[in-house]
Write a protein that holds these residues in place. Sequence first.
Motif: not given
Length: 271
Positions: A48-65
């Motif tokens: 779930m953590v890895y999935f969240a990481y790829f999602m926030v990177e795909l959505l260009h959310m730099p802080i969460l990434t």
Amino acid sequence: MEDLFQFNGFRYNWLNVLDLAIVIFLVIQLYRLLKGSLAFNIFVGLLMVYFAYFMVELLHMPILTLILQNFINIGLIAIIIIFQPEIRKFLLVLGKKAPLSKDSFFTKLFLPDKFKSYKEEENIIDEVVTAVSHMAATSTGALIVLSNSYRVKFDTASSISLDSNINAKLLESIFCKGSPLHDGALIIVGNKILAAKVILPVSENPNLPLQVGLRHRSAVGITEHSDNLAIVVSEERGTISYAEDGTLTQDVSLEDLKSKLYEVLVEGYPG
């Protein structure tokens, strides 16, 4: 190489598809390895953590990434520590399936010569099966561990070292209810009875049947993270079970047990 398709400005080819397929295959194998263990929930959480990481990177959310990326980098060390038993079990499975020739230089140099011939192995199988059949007929509880490693680890504080030849009558006498050695497990390494009255780790697998007792849970526990075969005779029902690779097989016949012993001691030997 010709591109297959484009998505979000990136071009993907056959190598990318192969890369994804390999990752999916590895995740499935990890799922099968961890299913039923306490580490499974941790594994799901990490996914779930890895999935969240790829999602926030795909959505260009730099802080969460950045936060998740740092968490993942630090978490790699934690993963190795947490999943140490599972990693060891995975490597044991790989090593067990590695094709080695009995007469190869590597085998002669690094692997101990456990048996002089298959005739000796067959004699060991006959002695163990004979003892188990008699103990099952008299509902004599027993726990016998056969190890393929001369460096098998167990608690030596309460165990009794034997270093004896394998004999059906000796096995029966050890587990006789009046014997001071009948509690705990008996360890067989190669062609010797190494120790008796051995305390084994108890499995915490929540998927084990509720009716199984301490012997069965100990049999599963010793095979979860080591390349062993554990044979159990139930004191309550007189039934025979065995555990291998953390899996318990209950109510087996003597023929099934003999086939399993042949598989481990004869077919499992490199050659």
